[in-house]
Each structure stands twice: as C-alpha cells, then as structure tokens.
Motif scaffolding. Structure first.
Motif, PDB file in Angstrom:
ATOM      1  N   TRP A  57       0.833  -1.209   0.000  1.00 47.25           N
ATOM      2  CA  TRP A  57       0.000   0.000   0.000  1.00 47.25           C
ATOM      3  C   TRP A  57       0.867   1.257   0.000  1.00 47.25           C
ATOM      4  N   SER A 116       8.918   4.137  10.534  1.00 48.40           N
ATOM      5  CA  SER A 116       7.865   3.221  10.073  1.00 48.40           C
ATOM      6  C   SER A 116       6.539   3.617  10.697  1.00 48.40           C
ATOM      7  N   GLY A 117       5.475   3.091  10.106  1.00 47.41           N
ATOM      8  CA  GLY A 117       4.148   3.336  10.659  1.00 47.41           C
ATOM      9  C   GLY A 117       4.025   2.797  12.078  1.00 47.41           C
ATOM     10  N   SER A 118       4.636   1.647  12.331  1.00 49.91           N
ATOM     11  CA  SER A 118       4.582   1.067  13.677  1.00 49.91           C
ATOM     12  C   SER A 118       5.241   1.990  14.694  1.00 49.91           C
ATOM     13  N   ASN A 121       2.986   4.945  15.454  1.00 53.74           N
ATOM     14  CA  ASN A 121       1.877   4.698  16.384  1.00 53.74           C
ATOM     15  C   ASN A 121       2.378   4.364  17.784  1.00 53.74           C
ATOM     16  N   TYR A 150      -5.455  -2.127  11.659  1.00 51.75           N
ATOM     17  CA  TYR A 150      -4.019  -2.420  11.589  1.00 51.75           C
ATOM     18  C   TYR A 150      -3.265  -1.135  11.891  1.00 51.75           C
ATOM     19  N   HIS A 151      -2.477  -1.164  12.962  1.00 54.11           N
ATOM     20  CA  HIS A 151      -1.708   0.028  13.317  1.00 54.11           C
ATOM     21  C   HIS A 151      -0.225  -0.274  13.473  1.00 54.11           C
ATOM     22  N   GLY A 152       0.192  -1.496  13.148  1.00 54.41           N
ATOM     23  CA  GLY A 152       1.612  -1.798  13.219  1.00 54.41           C
ATOM     24  C   GLY A 152       1.898  -3.001  14.075  1.00 54.41           C
ATOM     25  N   GLU A 224      -7.930   4.246  11.349  1.00 52.02           N
ATOM     26  CA  GLU A 224      -7.554   4.529   9.956  1.00 52.02           C
ATOM     27  C   GLU A 224      -8.813   5.072   9.279  1.00 52.02           C
ATOM     28  N   ASP A 257      -4.804   7.510  11.919  1.00 51.39           N
ATOM     29  CA  ASP A 257      -3.693   6.763  11.328  1.00 51.39           C
ATOM     30  C   ASP A 257      -3.840   6.881   9.808  1.00 51.39           C
ATOM     31  N   VAL A 259      -1.515   6.226   7.655  1.00 55.00           N
ATOM     32  CA  VAL A 259      -0.361   5.518   7.067  1.00 55.00           C
ATOM     33  C   VAL A 259      -0.677   5.029   5.646  1.00 55.00           C
ATOM     34  N   ILE A 260      -1.891   4.539   5.426  1.00 53.16           N
ATOM     35  CA  ILE A 260      -2.281   4.139   4.062  1.00 53.16           C
ATOM     36  C   ILE A 260      -3.012   5.278   3.347  1.00 53.16           C
ATOM     37  N   LYS A 286       4.566   5.384   4.517  1.00 51.88           N
ATOM     38  CA  LYS A 286       4.313   4.809   3.186  1.00 51.88           C
ATOM     39  C   LYS A 286       4.453   5.822   2.038  1.00 51.88           C
TER      40      LYS A 286
HETATM   41  N1  PMP Z   1      -0.814   1.803  10.169  1.00 54.17           N
HETATM   42  C1  PMP Z   1      -1.436   1.361   9.063  1.00 54.17           C
HETATM   43  C2  PMP Z   1      -2.796   1.872   8.727  1.00 54.17           C
HETATM   44  C3  PMP Z   1      -0.803   0.446   8.224  1.00 54.17           C
HETATM   45  O1  PMP Z   1      -1.427  -0.015   7.136  1.00 54.17           O
HETATM   46  C4  PMP Z   1       0.493  -0.010   8.557  1.00 54.17           C
HETATM   47  C5  PMP Z   1       1.238  -0.994   7.678  1.00 54.17           C
HETATM   48  N2  PMP Z   1       0.539  -1.689   6.753  1.00 54.17           N
HETATM   49  C6  PMP Z   1       1.086   0.464   9.731  1.00 54.17           C
HETATM   50  C7  PMP Z   1       0.404   1.380  10.496  1.00 54.17           C
HETATM   51  C8  PMP Z   1       2.439  -0.006  10.152  1.00 54.17           C
HETATM   52  O2  PMP Z   1       3.399   0.484   9.300  1.00 54.17           O
HETATM   53  P1  PMP Z   1       4.843  -0.221   9.192  1.00 54.17           P
HETATM   54  O3  PMP Z   1       4.650  -1.532   8.542  1.00 54.17           O
HETATM   55  O4  PMP Z   1       5.614   0.785   8.382  1.00 54.17           O
HETATM   56  O5  PMP Z   1       5.372  -0.319  10.565  1.00 54.17           O
END
Ligand code: PMP
Length: 456
Positions: A57, A116-118, A121, A150-152, A224, A257, A259-260, A286
């Motif tokens: 994504w 990273s997204g993780s 968050n 999904y937040h990581g 999200e 969030d 991220v996407i 992302k």
């Molecule tokens: N938040 C969302 C909405 C995501 O889709 C993702 C990853 N798919 C993450 C957080 C985590 O991101 P990362 O894989 O870069 O840690």
C-alpha cells in the motif's frame, strides 16, 4: 541448478519472512522480484506483474521514479547521515516538517520523525501517556482501537492492531488497549439496518465502552480513515461524525492513522479530508516517500505539544527518539515526493481515474463469487462468498483467499487476500487503460477460482 532455484533455496535457508506461513514457505519458496517499472514489477525470470497493492500500500509513484533516485543520491553526497538528538538538526528534516505542517488537514504544531508506521503509532502511545502525566491525569491512559484495525507491529502498535493472529502467541495486546466494533456494514449490520442506523449503533457501543471503563481512564481513540489491512473497509455513512461527537463528549483524543490513506489514496491529500476528521494527532508513512526510503511522521496539535513540553520541563529532556529520526536521505526523498505530488497534480489524477477504478470494482459485484464491493479514491475491497443470497462466508480452512491470490500471480497481477477479501490499492500513477488491465487480469483469476470452488 537454475538461478531461480538458487535464489529460492537461499531464501528458504536464510530469511525469516514477515507475515508468511513459514511451513508453506519452506515448500513453495518466495516469488523473487527483481526490478520495477511504473505500476509493474518483474520476477527474476522476467515475468511481468501489475502491482495491484502498490507493494504494501505504499509505492504511490510506481517503481522507477528517477527524480527520487536523484534526490537520494544528491543528499547522500552532501550529508548521508545526521540526527536530531540533543538539539542537532539537518536541513531536509526541517524542510519536510515545515512542508507537512503546510499541507496538514488540521492545525499542527510539531512533527516528529520515525522510520515506520509502527514506530509512529508506538510514539503516539508514548506521547499521549507523557502528555496526560504532564497534565496531571496519570490515570487517563487507555487506548481504544477497533477490531480488525491495523496500526503496526511493535509492542504498543501491535496492541492497537485488532487482528487476532498478530496477538496470538505474542502475549499481546497490552492491558491498556481495547478494541471496539469493526465498522463493516455488509457483514455486521442487522437485517435492514441502514448505514446511518448502523453507525449510530457503533457510536453508542463506543460510548458505552468509554463509560464502562470510566472516561477519566480513556486517553485516546485511534482509527484509519479507511481500514486497509482489515480488508479495505470504508466506514458507513455518518460514522465518523458520530464517533467524533462521542470522543468530544468524553475528552478522548482522536488519533488518525493516515499511514495508508495519506497523500492522495482516498482522492484527497488526506483521508481526514475525505471523511471530515478533526484529529489531535496524525500518523503518516508509506506514500510520504512513495516508500523509496523508510520514513514516517507523527503530527501533533499545539495542545499536545504544550503538554509534552511541560513533561520535558519536569524530566529535563524529552527522552524519546530514534537514531534515524529525520534521516537526511529519507527526509530529502520524502520532500521531493511531496513536491512531485504537487508538480504533477497527482491528486487531480487520482480524482480523474478513480471513477474508472470504482466502476470496475463495482462491476465485480456481478460475479457469482463476489458478495460485496466497496471503494473510494484508489483503494477498494471485495468479499468472496460461498453463497451470495445468504452472504454465507467461505470457511477460512477452504483457503479460497490464498487460492485466488495464487491465480492472480499466474495471471500477472499481485493482489492481497485478507481472509476471504481481496484488497486493491494500485500505485497512484495508474492510468485508465492500466486499471482495465488490472481488473481484466483479476477477473481471469476470479473465474479460475469460481471453477475450482464449483469442483469442490
Ligand atoms: N498503520 C497502518 C494503517 C498500516 O497499514 C500499517 C502498515 N501496513 C502500519 C500502520 C504499520 O506500518 P509499518 O509496517 O511501516 O510499521
């Protein structure tokens, strides 16, 4: 021994794969991708695939954007690394923070960079805890997320993620994290319940959860705008208006969030704009760098910043950060990415091609295997069902999702199955003929799967 076998064997011998069925992987090995061009990636055998989910994504500008290569190279030559600890700084991070504030959907005071997204968050959880300690409410610490969010995958962000298999055997979630309803109207609404009535019920359930826990203990709600890894699920009409009203009533922070959704995916720069969200904190990653460099950011309101500054005054230092927070190469690439989005009017492009994407997506609903389709901008999902009339779901043990994913690869398109759902999230640069090509390839996989299901 062919090179292909060698690569597969070496992969099996040496790599522990993320989010992979490790037992099957030993048998089947990897699909090794060798190079990319536009919306396409190529296997090491030269086979071409449309990347229908933009990698994970993320590759908004496709797979060979020379300007980003140039931005990275220029910055590597000038200053390949510096950090932001102890009041140090470097220009790309300063420029990028300013740029993000300029395009943010709500007033933002400060930007914190992560990789990273993780991490973004996880940082949010720590920031909110720090903030509430500084504000003299040490008991206000719980987070409410949603089932299938999904937040990581770091400790706190895994706990925010609402997918059972990311918790199982990992001793998670953390006790401060709770999950409210998965807002998927097709599966979870009652018979005849409108989207609006369903949204009211979910907002009421959220409010009951907050009251049960005690509003003085609930710090934040995270969502999200469009759920991605939970199956590309679009919220029911009026959902966020009602949810945000509940949060305001109980002084619960709202974390978006992005991220996407961030940077054009839903047809606006931010998912917050598409769904009229007014968050206190935004996380993004992302498409921030079109995934050409690992970089993510946390955008905080002035109220949050003031609390964090207060905490720093108490402790002496805001003791949080990563070696690569604001990495100059990643920040330079992200900055150039955001400039390209503007120069090439990428959001206008998404708005121009999205009707075609949504039309083809909706068209899949005619197929006997497809029970539901939903989408916005250039993100969409469908659910495959055993019986359309009764909405009977396939038993996960039937492995319909993995089966269709494999047929997709055979037909030259990489798509993601999430249980019995398929997610579509192509690079934002995709054109209308390429959208048709993507869905044509997918429909072949769908027909193969239908025959396979009928054969039992
Ligand atoms: N938040 C969302 C909405 C995501 O889709 C993702 C990853 N798919 C993450 C957080 C985590 O991101 P990362 O894989 O870069 O840690």
């Amino acid at each position: 021994m062919t090179e292909r076998t060698t690569a597969a064997e070496r992969d099996i011998a040496h790599v522990l794969h993320p989010f992979t069925n490790l037992v099957q992987h030993k048998e089947k090995g990897p699909l090794v991708i060798d190079r990319g061009e536009g919306i396409y990636v190529y296997g090491e055998d030269g086979r071409q695939y449309i990347e229908g989910v933009a990698g994970l994504w993320c590759t908004a500008l496709g797979f060979n954007e020379e300007e980003l290569v140039q931005a990275a190279t220029d910055q590597m030559r000038k200053l390949p690394y510096y950090h932001f600890f102890h009041s140090k700084a470097s220009m790309p991070g300063i420029d990028l923070a300013e740029k993000l504030k300029g395009i943010a959907p709500v007033p933002i005071s400060k930007v914190f960079f992560v990789n990273s997204g993780s991490e973004a968050n996880d940082t949010v959880v720590k920031l909110v805890w720090y903030y509430n300690n500084a504000r003299g409410r040490p008991q206000k610490k719980k987070f409410i997320s949603r089932v299938n969010a999904y937040h990581g995958i770091t400790l706190a962000s895994t706990s925010l993620t609402g997918i059972a298999k990311v918790h199982a055997e990992f001793d998670l979630p953390l006790p401060q994290m709770m999950h409210t309803d998965f807002p998927y109207h097709y599966r979870n609404a009652k018979d005849g319940e409108s989207e609006e009535a369903y949204a009211s019920r979910l907002a009421d359930n959220l409010e009951q959860m907050i009251l049960r826990e005690g509003p003085e203990t609930v710090a934040a709600f995270i969502a999200e705008p469009v759920m991605g890894a939970g199956g590309a699920v679009i919220p029911p009409a009026t959902y966020y208006d009602k949810i945000q009203a509940v949060l305001r009533r109980h002084d619960v922070l709202f974390i978006a969030d992005e991220v996407i959704c961030g940077f054009g995916r839903t047809g606006n720069m931010w998912g917050c704009q598409t769904f009229s969200l007014k968050p206190d904190i935004i996380t993004c990653a992302k498409a921030l760098s079109s995934a050409y460099q690992p970089i993510a950011a946390v955008l905080i309101s002035d109220e949050i910043y003031q609390g964090v500054e207060e905490g720093s005054r108490k402790v002496g230092v805001f003791a949080h950060g990563f070696t690569y927070s604001g990495h100059p190469v990643a920040a330079a690439v992200a900055l150039r990415t955001l400039e390209i989005y503007e120069e090439r009017r990428l959001i206008d492009h998404v708005q121009a091609v999205s009707p075609r994407f949504l039309k083809r997506l909706a068209g899949l609903g005619e197929h006997p295997l497809v029970g539901n389709t939903r989408g916005v901008g250039l993100i969409g999902g469908i659910e495959l069902v055993a019986d359309k009339a009764t909405k009977k779901a396939f038993d996960p043990a039937q492995m319909v999702g993995p089966y269709i994913s494999e047929r997709c690869v055979e037909h030259g398109v990489i798509l993601r199955n999430i249980e019995n759902n398929m997610a579509f999230c192509p690079p934002l640069i995709i054109t209308e003929p390429q959208i048709d090509d993507l869905f044509d390839r997918f429909e072949q996989a769908l027909d193969d799967t239908h025959k396979w299901v009928k054969r039992g």
